[in-house]
Design a protein around this motif. Structure first.
Motif, mmCIF file in Angstrom:
data_model
loop_
_atom_site.group_PDB
_atom_site.id
_atom_site.type_symbol
_atom_site.label_atom_id
_atom_site.label_comp_id
_atom_site.label_asym_id
_atom_site.label_seq_id
_atom_site.Cartn_x
_atom_site.Cartn_y
_atom_site.Cartn_z
ATOM 1 N N SER A 4 -13.709 7.743 3.374
ATOM 2 C CA SER A 4 -13.093 9.011 2.991
ATOM 3 C C SER A 4 -12.755 9.018 1.508
ATOM 4 N N ASP A 5 -12.987 10.169 0.863
ATOM 5 C CA ASP A 5 -12.642 10.267 -0.560
ATOM 6 C C ASP A 5 -11.129 10.333 -0.769
ATOM 7 N N ARG A 6 -10.378 10.407 0.311
ATOM 8 C CA ARG A 6 -8.920 10.395 0.206
ATOM 9 C C ARG A 6 -8.367 8.976 0.138
ATOM 10 N N VAL A 7 -9.153 8.018 0.534
ATOM 11 C CA VAL A 7 -8.684 6.630 0.641
ATOM 12 C C VAL A 7 -9.348 5.770 -0.424
ATOM 13 N N ALA A 58 -6.139 7.911 -2.812
ATOM 14 C CA ALA A 58 -6.707 8.307 -4.100
ATOM 15 C C ALA A 58 -5.648 9.052 -4.918
ATOM 16 N N PRO A 59 -5.588 8.814 -6.233
ATOM 17 C CA PRO A 59 -4.587 9.473 -7.092
ATOM 18 C C PRO A 59 -4.606 10.992 -6.973
ATOM 19 N N VAL A 60 -5.764 11.578 -6.688
ATOM 20 C CA VAL A 60 -5.854 13.031 -6.612
ATOM 21 C C VAL A 60 -4.938 13.605 -5.533
ATOM 22 N N LEU A 61 -4.657 12.822 -4.498
ATOM 23 C CA LEU A 61 -3.747 13.293 -3.445
ATOM 24 C C LEU A 61 -2.330 13.437 -3.967
ATOM 25 N N TRP A 62 -1.895 12.461 -4.739
ATOM 26 C CA TRP A 62 -0.540 12.521 -5.285
ATOM 27 C C TRP A 62 -0.426 13.643 -6.310
ATOM 28 N N GLN A 63 -1.465 13.814 -7.096
ATOM 29 C CA GLN A 63 -1.456 14.893 -8.077
ATOM 30 C C GLN A 63 -1.474 16.257 -7.384
ATOM 31 N N GLY A 64 -2.240 16.343 -6.310
ATOM 32 C CA GLY A 64 -2.304 17.597 -5.557
ATOM 33 C C GLY A 64 -0.990 17.912 -4.876
ATOM 34 N N LEU A 65 -0.241 16.873 -4.559
ATOM 35 C CA LEU A 65 1.044 17.083 -3.909
ATOM 36 C C LEU A 65 2.012 17.811 -4.835
ATOM 37 N N VAL A 66 1.985 17.456 -6.107
ATOM 38 C CA VAL A 66 2.854 18.126 -7.081
ATOM 39 C C VAL A 66 2.539 19.616 -7.106
ATOM 40 N N LYS A 67 1.270 19.950 -7.083
ATOM 41 C CA LYS A 67 0.873 21.362 -7.063
ATOM 42 C C LYS A 67 1.381 22.039 -5.792
ATOM 43 N N ALA A 68 1.290 21.347 -4.666
ATOM 44 C CA ALA A 68 1.738 21.915 -3.391
ATOM 45 C C ALA A 68 3.232 22.218 -3.422
ATOM 46 N N VAL A 69 4.015 21.325 -4.027
ATOM 47 C CA VAL A 69 5.463 21.554 -4.115
ATOM 48 C C VAL A 69 5.753 22.810 -4.925
ATOM 49 N N LEU A 70 5.089 22.938 -6.080
ATOM 50 C CA LEU A 70 5.356 24.077 -6.951
ATOM 51 C C LEU A 70 4.830 25.378 -6.359
ATOM 52 N N THR A 71 3.747 25.299 -5.621
ATOM 53 C CA THR A 71 3.175 26.497 -4.998
ATOM 54 C C THR A 71 4.032 26.966 -3.830
ATOM 55 N N GLY A 91 0.817 -1.204 0.000
ATOM 56 C CA GLY A 91 0.000 0.000 0.000
ATOM 57 C C GLY A 91 0.848 1.250 0.000
ATOM 58 N N ASP A 92 0.180 2.395 0.151
ATOM 59 C CA ASP A 92 0.877 3.682 0.150
ATOM 60 C C ASP A 92 1.315 4.092 1.554
ATOM 61 N N MET A 93 0.484 3.773 2.526
ATOM 62 C CA MET A 93 0.777 4.101 3.920
ATOM 63 C C MET A 93 0.248 2.985 4.811
ATOM 64 N N ALA A 94 0.757 2.930 6.011
ATOM 65 C CA ALA A 94 0.311 1.919 6.969
ATOM 66 C C ALA A 94 0.202 2.561 8.343
ATOM 67 N N THR A 95 -0.778 2.121 9.123
ATOM 68 C CA THR A 95 -0.923 2.622 10.487
ATOM 69 C C THR A 95 -0.854 1.489 11.494
#
Length: 581
Positions: free
Chosen positions: A76-79, A95-108, A44-48
């Motif tokens: 959750s729509d994030r999972v 969700a893929p949108v989180l990874w895509q949003g991360l790229v925007k966060a880095v550039l911003t 997976g992507d993360m584990a708790t």
């Protein structure tokens, strides 16, 4: 943006809902709940660990907790999915949108991506190098200088108020030896044969100091007894050596905030004040130490000394601060120096010592603990030896230094960037092999080249985008349609970017800047892997001919990698490469 922190908050929120609904007992603490990358990315992507750490206090089976928590998180729509594994491990796919949003966060966010307020502005003193001012810095000092400087930058990055400090050891007998050595070079400058007796410093670096001393005094000191010239030559020589050391540090990109003189502690009452402080706490007494382990009784002469009860603060034995003849021990001024640090209001102290100072750790920690009533932590980092190699053989010693390889020898051979990065490719307490041939090699096996090549590749993409008429500044790229980043190879790069804020906080919490170097290598590997996949699959290439929107999304991902690499290299004190030659 720290996705791991955000996902932990989501997990805690779900657990709180379970408490309010009565499926999880009230009063159970969530402090030990973590969200981390799984050991195996295939899981997976993360584990708790939530179910595992809550099972005992909740008096429930971990798998039961995990299944209920998975059901909550899956809403959750994030999972994308939450899967229970084994006795109660919970693996999450986002969700893929989180990874895509991360790229925007880095550039911003730009170079500030990953910065945090973890340190809360607390004042930290990082003391490093602190070499005796008797000659140029050698390769061992180089490792300590790079480690200390990178650590200071790391702590600044995660929100501490950092002071870089150098302790000038100019109060001991070694500076008298320096003065006598310089005087011989002064005699040489006046046309006499120098008498470099055993115990004096033989290095050629003192020739120019002797000449400078002649320029100041002419031949007026030649016929004077040592009692006349020693103090003046001592000060002159120390100043000259510190100028040399400052220049060496600057060649490595190291700038200190404070240079603190040991000599300033003598005759000023500062040592007496520090010992008096310990005495007021009932930690100073007159006594006789037991013979050292391994010594035969006949080799031991019991002497009454003034002792510090360092055992009350974690040391193995009490330590002398004043000798039987009434003179201070070497430990006494070090106590006074650290008392001064505590008095200056630092919230934490870090000392970077060479490996040969291992026996000094407990006594120094005991002193700081006693002087600060346990309120100011002291972390002592030991840097292990560096072994130099060239052409498959140990690197020869420097003639100029007399008996060691200097910092300048290393920097002149490979440059400051390579020197700094390589010095951080091992944990500070592990030995380091520095091979002059390998560190300049252009291959994946050379981490310096591999990371710099990744940054240079992104720069080349931006140049090609400009040539193709594609707008690719950060503001435009941040607004690109990042949903076009959907291939597993692209998402894999974004996932590695997401680890940066967590990684840098972990490195800052443990005082381990080498973690940054390791991470940058892993991030570079992801970028190179994506690049190579693009050689096979045209849809993965960063510039899609005739499709500016898709090109901008893919370039945005590459640019985000460059932003993080640049930030990481900045912590290490390395300049990112714009192109490889």
């Amino acid at each position: 943006m720290n996705l791991f922190t955000e996902m932990r908050a989501l997990v805690i929120s779900a657990l709180e809902q379970m408490q309010s609904q009565g499926t999880l007992p009230e009063g159970v603490s969530f402090d030990n709940v973590t969200v981390e990358p799984p050991r195996d990315p295939a899981h997976g992507d993360m584990a708790t660990n939530a179910a595992m750490v809550l099972a005992k206090p909740a008096k429930m089976k971990p798998r039961d907790i995990a299944e209920m928590l998975a059901e909550k998180l899956a809403q959750s729509d994030r999972v994308d999915s939450a899967q229970v594994a084994g006795p109660g491990f919970l693996n999450l796919r986002l969700a893929p949108v989180l990874w895509q949003g991360l790229v925007k966060a880095v550039l911003t966010t730009g170079s500030g991506f990953g910065r945090s307020d973890m340190g809360q502005g607390k004042r930290v003193n990082v003391e490093y190098v602190s070499a005796n001012p008797t000659g140029p810095l050698h390769v061992g000092h180089t490792r300590g200088a790079v480690f200390g400087d990178a650590l200071a930058s790391l702590l600044d990055f995660v929100g501490f108020d950092v002071t870089r400090e150098y302790y000038i050891n100019d109060g001991g007998a070694q500076v008298d030896v320096l003065a006598r050595s310089v005087f011989e070079r002064y005699r040489e400058a006046n046309g006499l044969n120098p008498e470099i007796a055993e115990g004096l410093y033989p290095g050629d670096y003192l020739v120019t100091v002797g000449e400078a001393l002649k320029a100041k005094h002419g031949d007026s000191l030649l016929d004077q007894p040592e009692s006349v010239w020693l103090e003046d030559v001592r000060t002159f020589s120390t100043d000259a050596m510190m100028d040399l050391i400052r220049a060496d540090l600057l060649a490595l990109g190291v700038k200190m905030d404070v240079f603190y003189s040991e000599k300033s502690l003598y005759g000023t009452g500062r040592i007496e004040a520090a010992i008096a402080e310990l005495n007021d706490k009932g930690l100073i007494y007159e006594g006789v130490l037991e013979p050292p382990k391994g010594k035969k009784p006949e080799d031991w002469e019991p002497r009454e000394q003034t002792l510090f009860k360092s055992t009350e603060h974690g040391d193995d034995v009490d330590r002398p601060v004043k000798k039987s003849d009434g003179g201070w021990t070497y430990f006494a001024p070090d106590i006074a120096y650290h008392y001064d640090k505590v008095s200056r209001g630092f919230d934490a102290l870090i000392d970077v010592f060479g490996a040969d100072h291992g026996g000094y750790v407990k006594r120094m920690k005991a002193a700081v603990s006693a002087l600060s009533d346990g309120q100011v932590p002291l972390d002592i980092k030991l840097t292990q030896l560096v072994k130099l190699w060239k052409n498959g053989e140990p690197f020869k010693m420097s003639k100029r230094a007399g008996n060691f390889v200097t910092l300048r020898d290393v920097v002149d051979q490979v440059g400051p960037d390579v020197t700094r990065f390589v010095m951080l490719t091992r944990k500070n307490d592990a030995p380091l092999d520095f091979d002059f041939d390998k560190v300049l090699e252009q291959s994946k096996d050379n981490p310096v080249f591999y990371v710099q090549y990744a940054h240079a590749r992104v720069c080349s993409v931006l140049r090609k985008a400009h040539e193709a008429g594609i707008t690719a500044d950060d503001a435009v790229l941040a607004q690109a349609d990042l949903t076009k980043l959907s291939h597993e190879a692209e998402i894999s790069v974004a996932k590695k970017l997401a680890e940066w804020p967590r990684l840098v906080e972990l490195a800052g919490r443990t005082n381990e800047p080498h973690r940054v170097a390791f991470y940058l290598y892993e991030l570079a590997s992801e970028l190179h892997a994506l690049w190579n996949r693009g050689n096979e699959l045209t849809e993965l290439r960063f510039i899609q001919e005739g499709d500016e929107a898709t090109s901008q999304a893919k370039i945005a991902l590459a640019r985000a990698v460059a932003v993080v690499i640049s930030a990481g290299l900045g912590i290490l004190g390395v300049t990112p490469a714009q192109e490889m030659r």
